[in-house]
Design a protein around this motif. Structure first.
Motif, short mmCIF file in Angstrom:
data_model
loop_
_atom_site.label_atom_id
_atom_site.label_comp_id
_atom_site.label_asym_id
_atom_site.label_seq_id
_atom_site.Cartn_x
_atom_site.Cartn_y
_atom_site.Cartn_z
N VAL A 124 0.84 -1.20 0.00
CA VAL A 124 0.00 0.00 0.00
C VAL A 124 0.87 1.25 0.00
N THR A 186 -7.18 0.62 -3.95
CA THR A 186 -8.33 1.12 -3.20
C THR A 186 -7.92 2.23 -2.24
N VAL A 187 -6.83 2.01 -1.51
CA VAL A 187 -6.36 3.02 -0.55
C VAL A 187 -5.96 4.30 -1.28
N THR A 188 -5.28 4.17 -2.40
CA THR A 188 -4.88 5.35 -3.16
C THR A 188 -6.09 6.12 -3.66
N ASP A 191 -7.77 7.84 -0.73
CA ASP A 191 -6.99 9.01 -0.33
C ASP A 191 -7.25 10.18 -1.27
#
Length: 305
Positions: A124, A186-188, A191
């Motif tokens: 991640v 997904t995290v990017t 964010d």
């Protein structure tokens, strides 16, 4: 010369076969046998140095004797050795004298083929670093993402699984890569959405707001685009070029490295527009306009501090 140090513990009933294997191999040197010296597991201790070119067949022979299950085998690299006998043995091996010890390679791959929570965390973090590097066209950040990312271990582990026909290893590696990359994407994306909802996207200093453009566009010194000498792509809008100019001045990157993905066109286009506006006195005129607006809003500090 490249050598490894082997410490083996053999049950008494197997010692004769192990000793015969080690004695008959010309790549085995400095063999020492201590009957009954080992504890946990109990047995006979054998210590020797082995040229790396011969280590693969020696370790394979010890596995065939099931010494790794009935006793134990420990392998350490040898940092330095002085031995004329070892030099002669290495010459006999020829180009194979420096062959890699595949058992060591296999052990490292197996160790990297474990997928703890830190594997996904590093993936991640690497994804976030890479996304910033792509947007800013930073080669350093791209390299940093490659260093942080742990996906190489999973890829090599899958390759080992294919070679050994280990379906479990292939399945675990493929799942770790798929789930890890999906989590990083997904995290990017989340964010980016968080920054967008918080208004950070609009607060970036290189984004020309409608209010600021309302002051720049009416400037009488803003040069009108001249006629094109030959057909080509349409002229980049002034507001778009101004955003590119502010991006370069704010980030400090070189003009030719301005990412076209930002939508500001090429860095050289923005540079030529900057030079033209500077020659036409646009910046001096804009400075006066901004001073007038700040004075009217009582936001000028006249204290001199």
């Amino acid at each position: 010369m490249a050598m490894v140090h082997i410490r083996a513990v053999s049950p008494p009933g197997l010692t004769a076969e192990v000793l015969a294997l080690l004695t008959d191999d010309p790549g085995v040197l400095d063999l020492v046998v201590q009957p009954g010296a080992a504890r946990n597991p109990d047995g006979d201790t054998m210590v020797c140095d082995v040229l790396t070119g011969a280590a693969n067949r020696v370790l394979r022979g010890l596995r065939d004797l099931r010494l790794d299950q009935r006793g134990s085998v420990v392998v350490d690299p040898v940092g330095m050795a002085f031995s004329a006998r070892a030099d002669d043995a290495a010459k006999q091996l020829g180009s194979m004298a420096r062959a890699p010890v595949w058992e060591e390679v296999d052990a490292r791959i197996r160790a990297e083929g474990t997928y703890a929570p830190s594997f996904y965390l590093h993936l991640v973090v690497a994804g976030l670093i890479a996304s910033v590097g792509i947007v800013t066209n930073s080669q350093i950040l791209i390299v940093a993402a490659m260093v942080v990312g742990p996906e190489y271990g999973a890829i090599v582990s899958i390759a080992l699984g294919v070679d050994r026909r280990d379906r479990t290893r292939i399945r675990e590696g493929a799942f770790a890569l798929g789930a890890g990359f999906l989590l990083a994407i997904t995290v990017t994306f989340v964010d980016w959405l968080a920054g967008l909802s918080a208004g950070k996207r609009e607060s970036r200093p290189w984004i020309v707001s409608d209010e600021l453009w309302g002051l720049v566009e009416p400037l009488p010194t803003l040069p009108e685009p001249g006629p094109k000498l030959k057909p080509g792509r349409p002229r980049v809008p002034d507001r778009q070029a101004l955003c590119g100019i502010l991006f370069v001045l704010h980030t400090g990157i070189q003009w030719e490295y301005l990412p076209q993905e930002l939508g500001f066109d090429s860095g050289m286009t923005c540079w030529r527009r900057l030079a033209a506006w500077n020659e036409a006195g646009v910046w001096d005129r804009l400075h006066l306009v901004l001073l007038r607006e700040l004075r009217a809003a009582r936001q000028l500090d006249w204290s001199g501090r």
